[in-house]
Design a protein around this motif. Structure first.
Motif, PDB file in Angstrom:
ATOM      1  N   ILE A 156     -35.797 -30.691  -0.382  1.00 30.57           N
ATOM      2  CA  ILE A 156     -34.736 -30.315  -1.331  1.00 30.57           C
ATOM      3  C   ILE A 156     -33.799 -31.501  -1.559  1.00 30.57           C
ATOM      4  O   ILE A 156     -33.389 -31.772  -2.706  1.00 30.57           O
ATOM      5  CB  ILE A 156     -33.966 -29.077  -0.808  1.00 30.57           C
ATOM      6  N   HIS A 157     -33.463 -32.222  -0.500  1.00 32.11           N
ATOM      7  CA  HIS A 157     -32.716 -33.479  -0.666  1.00 32.11           C
ATOM      8  C   HIS A 157     -33.415 -34.371  -1.707  1.00 32.11           C
ATOM      9  O   HIS A 157     -32.785 -34.901  -2.619  1.00 32.11           O
ATOM     10  CB  HIS A 157     -32.677 -34.254   0.662  1.00 32.11           C
ATOM     11  N   LYS A 158     -34.725 -34.540  -1.512  1.00 29.70           N
ATOM     12  CA  LYS A 158     -35.455 -35.466  -2.387  1.00 29.70           C
ATOM     13  C   LYS A 158     -35.525 -34.956  -3.818  1.00 29.70           C
ATOM     14  O   LYS A 158     -35.401 -35.737  -4.769  1.00 29.70           O
ATOM     15  CB  LYS A 158     -36.865 -35.715  -1.827  1.00 29.70           C
ATOM     16  N   LYS A 159     -35.682 -33.650  -3.969  1.00 29.08           N
ATOM     17  CA  LYS A 159     -35.733 -33.095  -5.331  1.00 29.08           C
ATOM     18  C   LYS A 159     -34.383 -33.282  -6.035  1.00 29.08           C
ATOM     19  O   LYS A 159     -34.327 -33.743  -7.175  1.00 29.08           O
ATOM     20  CB  LYS A 159     -36.107 -31.611  -5.282  1.00 29.08           C
ATOM     21  N   LEU A 160     -33.307 -32.938  -5.357  1.00 29.24           N
ATOM     22  CA  LEU A 160     -31.984 -33.031  -5.986  1.00 29.24           C
ATOM     23  C   LEU A 160     -31.604 -34.501  -6.217  1.00 29.24           C
ATOM     24  O   LEU A 160     -31.304 -34.903  -7.344  1.00 29.24           O
ATOM     25  CB  LEU A 160     -30.929 -32.345  -5.113  1.00 29.24           C
ATOM     26  N   LEU A 161     -31.619 -35.291  -5.157  1.00 28.78           N
ATOM     27  CA  LEU A 161     -31.185 -36.691  -5.286  1.00 28.78           C
ATOM     28  C   LEU A 161     -32.130 -37.472  -6.204  1.00 28.78           C
ATOM     29  O   LEU A 161     -31.679 -38.324  -6.976  1.00 28.78           O
ATOM     30  CB  LEU A 161     -31.110 -37.349  -3.905  1.00 28.78           C
ATOM     31  N   GLY A 162     -33.427 -37.149  -6.130  1.00 27.39           N
ATOM     32  CA  GLY A 162     -34.396 -37.836  -6.986  1.00 27.39           C
ATOM     33  C   GLY A 162     -34.176 -37.527  -8.458  1.00 27.39           C
ATOM     34  O   GLY A 162     -34.608 -38.274  -9.337  1.00 27.39           O
ATOM     35  N   ASN A 163     -33.501 -36.420  -8.725  1.00 29.36           N
ATOM     36  CA  ASN A 163     -33.133 -36.077 -10.102  1.00 29.36           C
ATOM     37  C   ASN A 163     -31.651 -36.330 -10.359  1.00 29.36           C
ATOM     38  O   ASN A 163     -31.069 -35.778 -11.296  1.00 29.36           O
ATOM     39  CB  ASN A 163     -33.505 -34.616 -10.382  1.00 29.36           C
ATOM     40  N   ASP A 164     -31.076 -37.154  -9.502  1.00 31.87           N
ATOM     41  CA  ASP A 164     -29.721 -37.649  -9.698  1.00 31.87           C
ATOM     42  C   ASP A 164     -28.648 -36.567  -9.646  1.00 31.87           C
ATOM     43  O   ASP A 164     -27.603 -36.668 -10.283  1.00 31.87           O
ATOM     44  CB  ASP A 164     -29.636 -38.425 -11.022  1.00 31.87           C
ATOM     45  N   ILE A 165     -28.938 -35.528  -8.883  1.00 32.01           N
ATOM     46  CA  ILE A 165     -27.889 -34.546  -8.572  1.00 32.01           C
ATOM     47  C   ILE A 165     -27.352 -34.905  -7.192  1.00 32.01           C
ATOM     48  O   ILE A 165     -28.094 -34.881  -6.212  1.00 32.01           O
ATOM     49  CB  ILE A 165     -28.454 -33.113  -8.586  1.00 32.01           C
ATOM     50  N   LEU A 166     -26.081 -35.266  -7.134  1.00 29.07           N
ATOM     51  CA  LEU A 166     -25.499 -35.692  -5.859  1.00 29.07           C
ATOM     52  C   LEU A 166     -25.235 -34.468  -4.984  1.00 29.07           C
ATOM     53  O   LEU A 166     -25.113 -33.348  -5.485  1.00 29.07           O
ATOM     54  CB  LEU A 166     -24.215 -36.481  -6.111  1.00 29.07           C
ATOM     55  N   ILE A 167     -25.156 -34.696  -3.683  1.00 28.98           N
ATOM     56  CA  ILE A 167     -25.010 -33.588  -2.724  1.00 28.98           C
ATOM     57  C   ILE A 167     -23.739 -33.782  -1.906  1.00 28.98           C
ATOM     58  O   ILE A 167     -23.547 -34.834  -1.286  1.00 28.98           O
ATOM     59  CB  ILE A 167     -26.223 -33.509  -1.777  1.00 28.98           C
ATOM     60  N   ILE A 168     -22.878 -32.767  -1.919  1.00 31.39           N
ATOM     61  CA  ILE A 168     -21.670 -32.769  -1.076  1.00 31.39           C
ATOM     62  C   ILE A 168     -21.947 -31.882   0.126  1.00 31.39           C
ATOM     63  O   ILE A 168     -22.221 -30.690  -0.033  1.00 31.39           O
ATOM     64  CB  ILE A 168     -20.426 -32.224  -1.803  1.00 31.39           C
ATOM     65  N   GLU A 169     -21.858 -32.457   1.313  1.00 31.35           N
ATOM     66  CA  GLU A 169     -22.147 -31.697   2.532  1.00 31.35           C
ATOM     67  C   GLU A 169     -20.869 -31.481   3.344  1.00 31.35           C
ATOM     68  O   GLU A 169     -19.919 -32.248   3.237  1.00 31.35           O
ATOM     69  CB  GLU A 169     -23.217 -32.434   3.346  1.00 31.35           C
ATOM     70  N   ASN A 170     -20.898 -30.417   4.159  1.00 26.83           N
ATOM     71  CA  ASN A 170     -19.772 -30.083   5.044  1.00 26.83           C
ATOM     72  C   ASN A 170     -18.477 -29.826   4.270  1.00 26.83           C
ATOM     73  O   ASN A 170     -17.439 -30.443   4.548  1.00 26.83           O
ATOM     74  CB  ASN A 170     -19.554 -31.186   6.095  1.00 26.83           C
ATOM     75  N   LEU A 171     -18.544 -28.906   3.336  1.00 31.78           N
ATOM     76  CA  LEU A 171     -17.308 -28.424   2.702  1.00 31.78           C
ATOM     77  C   LEU A 171     -16.688 -27.331   3.565  1.00 31.78           C
ATOM     78  O   LEU A 171     -17.363 -26.691   4.365  1.00 31.78           O
ATOM     79  CB  LEU A 171     -17.609 -27.874   1.303  1.00 31.78           C
ATOM     80  N   LYS A 172     -15.381 -27.112   3.382  1.00 35.81           N
ATOM     81  CA  LYS A 172     -14.728 -25.980   4.033  1.00 35.81           C
ATOM     82  C   LYS A 172     -13.786 -25.274   3.062  1.00 35.81           C
ATOM     83  O   LYS A 172     -13.619 -25.724   1.929  1.00 35.81           O
ATOM     84  CB  LYS A 172     -14.001 -26.417   5.305  1.00 35.81           C
ATOM     85  N   ASN A 173     -13.254 -24.149   3.483  1.00 38.87           N
ATOM     86  CA  ASN A 173     -12.281 -23.382   2.682  1.00 38.87           C
ATOM     87  C   ASN A 173     -12.866 -22.803   1.399  1.00 38.87           C
ATOM     88  O   ASN A 173     -12.108 -22.422   0.499  1.00 38.87           O
ATOM     89  CB  ASN A 173     -11.055 -24.239   2.339  1.00 38.87           C
ATOM     90  N   LEU A 174     -14.179 -22.689   1.303  1.00 36.51           N
ATOM     91  CA  LEU A 174     -14.771 -22.161   0.064  1.00 36.51           C
ATOM     92  C   LEU A 174     -14.397 -20.701  -0.180  1.00 36.51           C
ATOM     93  O   LEU A 174     -14.377 -20.244  -1.329  1.00 36.51           O
ATOM     94  CB  LEU A 174     -16.299 -22.320   0.085  1.00 36.51           C
ATOM     95  N   GLU A 175     -14.064 -19.967   0.895  1.00 30.90           N
ATOM     96  CA  GLU A 175     -13.695 -18.551   0.705  1.00 30.90           C
ATOM     97  C   GLU A 175     -12.446 -18.430  -0.165  1.00 30.90           C
ATOM     98  O   GLU A 175     -12.235 -17.416  -0.813  1.00 30.90           O
ATOM     99  CB  GLU A 175     -13.509 -17.829   2.044  1.00 30.90           C
ATOM    100  N   ARG A 176     -11.647 -19.506  -0.197  1.00 31.65           N
ATOM    101  CA  ARG A 176     -10.415 -19.447  -0.994  1.00 31.65           C
ATOM    102  C   ARG A 176     -10.708 -19.513  -2.488  1.00 31.65           C
ATOM    103  O   ARG A 176      -9.823 -19.278  -3.310  1.00 31.65           O
ATOM    104  CB  ARG A 176      -9.457 -20.566  -0.571  1.00 31.65           C
ATOM    105  N   LEU A 177     -11.942 -19.830  -2.852  1.00 30.94           N
ATOM    106  CA  LEU A 177     -12.311 -19.890  -4.271  1.00 30.94           C
ATOM    107  C   LEU A 177     -12.939 -18.595  -4.774  1.00 30.94           C
ATOM    108  O   LEU A 177     -13.191 -18.445  -5.969  1.00 30.94           O
ATOM    109  CB  LEU A 177     -13.290 -21.051  -4.504  1.00 30.94           C
ATOM    110  N   LEU A 178     -13.149 -17.631  -3.853  1.00 31.32           N
ATOM    111  CA  LEU A 178     -13.819 -16.389  -4.257  1.00 31.32           C
ATOM    112  C   LEU A 178     -13.054 -15.655  -5.344  1.00 31.32           C
ATOM    113  O   LEU A 178     -13.646 -15.071  -6.244  1.00 31.32           O
ATOM    114  CB  LEU A 178     -13.980 -15.459  -3.048  1.00 31.32           C
ATOM    115  N   ALA A 179     -11.729 -15.700  -5.255  1.00 29.68           N
ATOM    116  CA  ALA A 179     -10.911 -14.926  -6.189  1.00 29.68           C
ATOM    117  C   ALA A 179     -10.463 -15.754  -7.393  1.00 29.68           C
ATOM    118  O   ALA A 179      -9.644 -15.302  -8.191  1.00 29.68           O
ATOM    119  CB  ALA A 179      -9.685 -14.382  -5.452  1.00 29.68           C
TER     120      ALA A 179
END
Lengths: 205, 205
Positions: A156-179
């Motif tokens: 999946i890394h290779k598919k995304l990055l190979g198609n120039d979609i960058l990957i952000i890893e280790n995000l936090k606080n995403l629950e605050r965006l639910l609302a």
């Protein structure tokens, strides 16, 4: 509701790193009382804490993260609530939700396990049809509250990055965006000659 | 004219650092062919290249840059054209130009000397009446295409930081803002437990 939400881990001595990566070191090495100022030394690889990968992380590519134009790191955010899925699948509802040039965030809830063996070794993974859809939809980046969207051999890394979609890893606080209906992601890496960078990632409402 | 202008230096091996600071090291230490991925190691103090200082850099303070709220790093930008001044003075025209909570940028043109002894040792300095005005006006930050707003014993550093005005040092590309009426500064440091941070600084038009 306007405001800024920090989606970044604090970089500090002892922060957990991916198995096999060097441990991050952070220590004071200039002292006000002796040197007339304080300074702190950082020794780290680029894949610790909240960070952004580009293709040269995992495939042959000469392009470094410092080569990318700034508009790759800022865009309309879309949160996909994927809690409870060990294998994160494509859903029909995403056809309407995900637009070209958006930044797609996967909220798994795995932040609560950050630093544990389970967080690093037994995390949910992105299924290939979802990755294919994001490639076809030409999103700018995909981010997640996980250390990786996959395990070895990192298809999946290779598919995304190979198609120039960058990957952000280790995000936090995403629950605050639910609302939150409408938000922008500002995910700024350092302008550094590397295949990835520690980054400050912010949602702006 | 909408767009993003990068005001940050590229972080790379050999980048010049302030006299007395450790040299920044950046080197690849994982290799795709042997390790299945590339990784780059960074070893640096926090005052190299484009970076932001908070008070604990130069005075007794427990507050680290990771403790500051995000809205301190984003705000309306104001460019002051101070080219040709060895000693950057207060001017009456600033009374109207500089608003509370803005981020004030000093364009000296010294970028052209970046890395030279002159850049680090014989740069323009901010005069006390201008610093007093910025304190009184309660701006968020002051940034400049200089390594420092002053020399030893750093009275301007202490005045600004002691009044909680953060300092962005080593900006570049400020000449590109001369023709711009209205812009925002997004100056994101890492969320790091230190008295300063390397930063990505962007003007958004």
């Amino acid at each position: 509701m306007a405001g800024l939400i920090d989606l970044s881990y604090t970089i500090e001595a002892g922060i957990s790193s991916y198995p096999g990566d060097d441990e991050l070191k952070l220590y004071k090495n200039r002292f006000l009382e002796n040197d007339m100022y304080n300074d702190t030394k950082l020794e780290t690889g680029m894949h610790v804490g909240t960070h952004i990968d580009v293709a040269s992380h995992i495939m042959e590519s000469d392009q470094l993260i410092s080569d990318y134009p700034l508009d790759r790191f800022i865009g309309k955010g879309i949160l996909l609530d994927v809690r409870g899925q060990k294998s994160i699948c494509m859903k029909e509802s995403y056809l309407d939700m995900v637009k070209e040039n958006s930044i797609v965030l996967l909220f798994t809830g795995f932040e609560s396990l950050f630093g544990s063996d389970t967080y690093f070794m037994d995390h949910p993974v992105v299924e290939e049809p979802l990755a294919d859809f994001l490639v076809e939809r030409r999103v700018k980046m995909i981010g997640m509250d996980l250390p990786s969207p996959d395990h070895y051999p990192f298809g999946i890394h290779k598919k995304l990055l190979g198609n120039d979609i960058l990957i952000i890893e280790n995000l936090k606080n995403l629950e605050r965006l639910l609302a939150v209906d409408d938000f922008e992601i500002i995910a700024l890496p350092l302008k550094i000659r590397a295949e990835a960078s520690l980054a400050r990632v912010v949602a702006r409402i």
